[in-house]
Write a protein that holds these residues in place. Structure first.
Motif, PDB file in Angstrom:
ATOM      1  N   ASP A  52      30.465  -9.097   9.370  1.00  0.00           N
ATOM      2  CA  ASP A  52      30.717  -7.658   9.357  1.00  0.00           C
ATOM      3  C   ASP A  52      30.272  -7.128   7.993  1.00  0.00           C
ATOM      4  O   ASP A  52      30.838  -7.487   6.961  1.00  0.00           O
ATOM      5  CB  ASP A  52      32.213  -7.403   9.581  1.00  0.00           C
ATOM      6  N   LEU A  53      29.247  -6.269   8.013  1.00  0.00           N
ATOM      7  CA  LEU A  53      28.644  -5.756   6.773  1.00  0.00           C
ATOM      8  C   LEU A  53      29.038  -4.312   6.480  1.00  0.00           C
ATOM      9  O   LEU A  53      28.372  -3.636   5.689  1.00  0.00           O
ATOM     10  CB  LEU A  53      27.115  -5.849   6.862  1.00  0.00           C
ATOM     11  N   CYS A  54      30.126  -3.835   7.076  1.00  0.00           N
ATOM     12  CA  CYS A  54      30.469  -2.415   6.945  1.00  0.00           C
ATOM     13  C   CYS A  54      30.669  -1.976   5.500  1.00  0.00           C
ATOM     14  O   CYS A  54      30.351  -0.848   5.146  1.00  0.00           O
ATOM     15  CB  CYS A  54      31.723  -2.106   7.755  1.00  0.00           C
ATOM     16  N   HIS A  55      31.213  -2.854   4.646  1.00  0.00           N
ATOM     17  CA  HIS A  55      31.475  -2.475   3.263  1.00  0.00           C
ATOM     18  C   HIS A  55      30.452  -3.055   2.289  1.00  0.00           C
ATOM     19  O   HIS A  55      30.707  -3.095   1.079  1.00  0.00           O
ATOM     20  CB  HIS A  55      32.890  -2.888   2.855  1.00  0.00           C
ATOM     21  N   SER A  56      29.308  -3.490   2.806  1.00  0.00           N
ATOM     22  CA  SER A  56      28.275  -4.009   1.907  1.00  0.00           C
ATOM     23  C   SER A  56      26.900  -3.412   2.164  1.00  0.00           C
ATOM     24  O   SER A  56      26.107  -3.268   1.229  1.00  0.00           O
ATOM     25  CB  SER A  56      28.198  -5.535   1.994  1.00  0.00           C
ATOM     26  N   ALA A  57      26.591  -3.039   3.407  1.00  0.00           N
ATOM     27  CA  ALA A  57      25.262  -2.517   3.701  1.00  0.00           C
ATOM     28  C   ALA A  57      25.009  -1.228   2.922  1.00  0.00           C
ATOM     29  O   ALA A  57      25.779  -0.281   3.006  1.00  0.00           O
ATOM     30  CB  ALA A  57      25.120  -2.249   5.201  1.00  0.00           C
ATOM     31  N   GLY A  58      23.947  -1.213   2.151  1.00  0.00           N
ATOM     32  CA  GLY A  58      23.581  -0.037   1.375  1.00  0.00           C
ATOM     33  C   GLY A  58      24.136   0.012  -0.022  1.00  0.00           C
ATOM     34  O   GLY A  58      23.832   0.945  -0.766  1.00  0.00           O
ATOM     35  N   VAL A  59      24.930  -1.019  -0.409  1.00  0.00           N
ATOM     36  CA  VAL A  59      25.511  -0.970  -1.751  1.00  0.00           C
ATOM     37  C   VAL A  59      25.340  -2.275  -2.512  1.00  0.00           C
ATOM     38  O   VAL A  59      25.379  -2.273  -3.734  1.00  0.00           O
ATOM     39  CB  VAL A  59      26.998  -0.565  -1.687  1.00  0.00           C
ATOM     40  N   LEU A  60      25.161  -3.397  -1.832  1.00  0.00           N
ATOM     41  CA  LEU A  60      24.880  -4.648  -2.537  1.00  0.00           C
ATOM     42  C   LEU A  60      23.983  -5.528  -1.695  1.00  0.00           C
ATOM     43  O   LEU A  60      23.970  -5.426  -0.458  1.00  0.00           O
ATOM     44  CB  LEU A  60      26.165  -5.391  -2.911  1.00  0.00           C
ATOM     45  N   PRO A  61      23.202  -6.396  -2.319  1.00  0.00           N
ATOM     46  CA  PRO A  61      22.322  -7.281  -1.560  1.00  0.00           C
ATOM     47  C   PRO A  61      23.140  -8.230  -0.685  1.00  0.00           C
ATOM     48  O   PRO A  61      24.233  -8.653  -1.050  1.00  0.00           O
ATOM     49  CB  PRO A  61      21.573  -8.052  -2.652  1.00  0.00           C
ATOM     50  N   ALA A 111      19.018  -1.675  -7.864  1.00  0.00           N
ATOM     51  CA  ALA A 111      19.452  -0.633  -8.796  1.00  0.00           C
ATOM     52  C   ALA A 111      20.764  -0.016  -8.340  1.00  0.00           C
ATOM     53  O   ALA A 111      21.645   0.286  -9.163  1.00  0.00           O
ATOM     54  CB  ALA A 111      18.374   0.444  -8.918  1.00  0.00           C
ATOM     55  N   VAL A 112      20.925   0.184  -7.032  1.00  0.00           N
ATOM     56  CA  VAL A 112      22.184   0.708  -6.505  1.00  0.00           C
ATOM     57  C   VAL A 112      23.323  -0.249  -6.830  1.00  0.00           C
ATOM     58  O   VAL A 112      24.410   0.171  -7.259  1.00  0.00           O
ATOM     59  CB  VAL A 112      22.067   0.931  -4.984  1.00  0.00           C
ATOM     60  N   PRO A 165      27.493   4.540  -5.204  1.00  0.00           N
ATOM     61  CA  PRO A 165      26.779   4.703  -6.476  1.00  0.00           C
ATOM     62  C   PRO A 165      25.872   5.922  -6.586  1.00  0.00           C
ATOM     63  O   PRO A 165      25.841   6.559  -7.641  1.00  0.00           O
ATOM     64  CB  PRO A 165      25.976   3.400  -6.581  1.00  0.00           C
ATOM     65  N   LEU A 166      25.145   6.271  -5.539  1.00  0.00           N
ATOM     66  CA  LEU A 166      24.171   7.346  -5.675  1.00  0.00           C
ATOM     67  C   LEU A 166      24.805   8.727  -5.694  1.00  0.00           C
ATOM     68  O   LEU A 166      24.186   9.688  -6.137  1.00  0.00           O
ATOM     69  CB  LEU A 166      23.129   7.259  -4.559  1.00  0.00           C
TER      70      LEU A 166
END
Length: 423
Positions: free
Chosen positions: A213-222, A317-318, A397-398
Motif C-alpha cells: 500500500d503506497l498511499c502515504h509514499s507515492a509522490g513524496v519519496l522514492p 528533490a521532493v 513538500p511542493l
C-alpha cells in the motif's frame, strides 16, 4: 490540576529559522502554484488531501470545452481509452516501475480487493494472509473479507504504533502457509517507512506474494518497486499526488505476474476486445486485464496537472524537502509543544526519529488533542486528528512552507497550554 508555569517557547528563533529555510528552499517558488486563499493559515494535512493547483480552473475549462465539448465520444478513440495506462506509466515512473505495469482505476479499496484476491487465488493450498494490526482500516477490512470468502486465516503482526512493521517481524510471521503479505510502505499513523526490498525478499523466500500500500509514499519519496522485485502495489492519488477528493487509485502488477493472475471483478474494460461485445469474458493481455469499469476520465484532470509538476521537479528533490520539513517540524514541536505541562502530562512524539524510517508526516499524542485539534481548525490550522489521541502533521513538500509549519505548531502549543490550564 494546575498547569506548569509558562515556558519560553523559543518562537522568535524558530520563526527566524523558518524564514531562513524558506529563503534557501530551491522549491519555494512552487508553493505559489497551489490555491492558498481562504482562512487557512497553516495546512498540515497534505498527507490526507493535497491542495489543488491554482491553474485547475483553466485546465477543467479546456477539458470541457476542447476535449469533451467538441470531440464528444470520439475522444475515447483519440485518447481516453489509453488514459488509464498513460497516467499509470507516469505514476509508475515515480514509484520505480517500468512502463506497462501500472494503471489508473477504481478506488483504493476496490483495487486492494482485486489485487489481494488475485494474489491469494494464485497461491492455491496456502491458508494465510499476513498483515499488521495497525494497517489502515480499509486494508485490514479488505483482508478480513477476503479471508472469510476464501476460507483463509489472517495472521496478525502486532506492531508498535509509534513505529511500524519490521523485517524481523515479517520473517517470523511468514511460512509455507502464507499466500499473501499486505503491508503499508509508510504507516498511516506513525509515518514509519517499511523495508520494501527486505520484506519483499522475505515473503518470496516463503513462496508468498506481497502487496504494498503506497498511499502515504507515492509522490513524496522514492519507492523502487522494480528494484525491490515487488509483486503488487496500490496507492491513492488525492494525497501527495493532489488529484482531488475521490480521485482514482492506481495499481501495479509486475510484468511477469500479469498473465498468471485472475482479477475477480470482470468488467468490459478488462476484456480482450472492449468493443467486441463478446458472449464470454476473455481477459485482456497484460496490465489491461486489471481494469473493470469505465475509467473516471474527468477525475484525472487534476492528477495529470500534478504529475507534470512532479516530473518537472523530480521525486528525489521532493523527498529532500520532505526530509527538511519533517526535521524542522520536529524542532518546532520540541520548542513549542513537547516541554509544556508537568512530567507525565506532556505531549509525546509517536513517530520514528529522523532517518530512513521516517516518511513525510509526524504524529504527536496527548489526551486533550481531540478538543485541541477542533480549536485549531477554527483558527485555520488544519492538522489531522487520529483516534485515540494523535495529531498528524502531514507535510506535502511542493505546497508547504517552513513558515506555515512553524506557525501551525506554535498555535498547537498555545492551544495545548490553554487545555492544560483548564485541567
Amino acid at each position: 490540576m494546575t498547569a506548569a508555569a509558562p515556558v519560553d517557547t523559543g518562537r522568535p528563533d524558530m520563526a527566524a529559522l523558518a524564514a531562513e529555510l524558506d529563503a534557501a528552499d530551491p522549491l519555494a517558488e512552487h508553493t505559489r502554484r497551489f490555491v492558498r486563499e481562504g482562512d487557512v493559515v497553516a495546512y498540515l494535512d497534505g498527507n490526507s488531501l493535497g491542495r489543488p493547483l491554482a491553474d485547475l480552473p483553466g485546465r477543467f475549462a479546456r477539458f470541457i470545452g476542447d476535449e469533451w465539448g467538441t470531440r464528444l465520444i470520439r475522444r475515447w478513440d483519440e485518447a481516453w481509452m489509453r488514459r488509464p495506462y498513460d497516467l499509470g506509466d507516469r505514476i509508475g515512473a515515480l514509484v520505480g516501475a517500468a512502463a506497462g505495469q501500472a494503471f489508473i482505476g477504481d478506488s483504493t479499496t476496490v483495487l486492494l480487493y482485486k489485487l489481494a484476491r488475485a494474489a491469494v487465488d494464485a497461491r492455491p493450498g496456502r491458508t494465510e494472509i499476513v498483515i499488521d494490526d495497525d494497517s489502515f482500516p480499509t486494508d485490514r477490512f479488505v483482508v478480513e473479507g477476503i479471508a472469510a470468502e476464501r476460507g483463509l486465516t489472517v495472521r496478525w503482526i502486532r506492531v508498535d504504533r509509534a513505529a511500524g512493521v519490521t523485517l524481523e517481524q515479517v520473517e517470523a510471521a511468514v511460512g509455507e502457509q502464507t499466500a499473501l503479505v499486505l503491508l503499508c510502505h509508510v504507516a498511516y499513523r506513525s509515518g514509519f517507512v517499511a523495508d520494501v526490498p527486505g520484506i519483499t525478499a522475505a515473503a518470496h523466500a516463503a513462496g508468498a506474494l506481497v502487496l504494498w500500500d503506497l498511499c502515504h509514499s507515492a509522490g513524496v519519496l522514492p519507492v523502487g518497486l522494480d528494484a525491490a522485485g515487488a509483486d503488487l502495489a496500490v496507492g491513492c492519488t488525492y494525497k501527495y499526488l493532489n488529484g482531488g477528493p475521490g480521485s482514482p487509485a492506481f495499481g501495479y502488477v509486475r510484468a511477469d505476474l500479469q498473465g498468471a493472475l485472475e482479477q475477480p471483478i470482470q468488467g468490459w474494460m478488462g476484456a480482450a476486445g472492449v468493443f467486441d461485445m463478446a458472449d464470454r469474458y476473455q481477459p485482456a493481455p497484460g496490465i489491461g486485464r486489471f481494469l473493470s469499469g469505465t475509467p473516471p476520465v474527468l477525475a484525472t484532470v487534476a492528477l495529470e496537472a500534478m504529475l507534470e509538476l512532479l516530473e518537472q521537479v523530480g521525486i528525489d528533490a521532493v523527498h529532500r524537502k520532505s526530509v527538511a520539513l519533517t526535521d524542522f517540524a520536529e524542532q518546532a514541536l520540541a520548542a513549542h509543544v513537547l516541554p509544556l505541562g508537568e512530567e507525565g502530562q506532556r505531549a509525546m512524539m509517536a513517530s520514528p526519529v529522523a532517518g530512513p524510517h521516517r516518511g513525510s508526516h509526524l504524529t504527536v499524542t496527548h489526551p486533550s488533542f481531540r478538543e485541541v485539534n477542533a480549536r485549531l481548525w477554527e483558527r485555520g490550522v488544519i492538522g489531522d486528528f487520529r483516534a485515540p489521541d494523535g495529531i498528524r502533521i502531514g507535510l506535502s513538500p511542493l505546497s508547504t512552507t517552513f513558515a506555515e509549519v512553524e506557525l501551525g505548531i506554535a498555535l498547537l502549543g498555545e492551544e495545548l497550554r490553554a487545555a492544560l490550564a483548564k485541567g
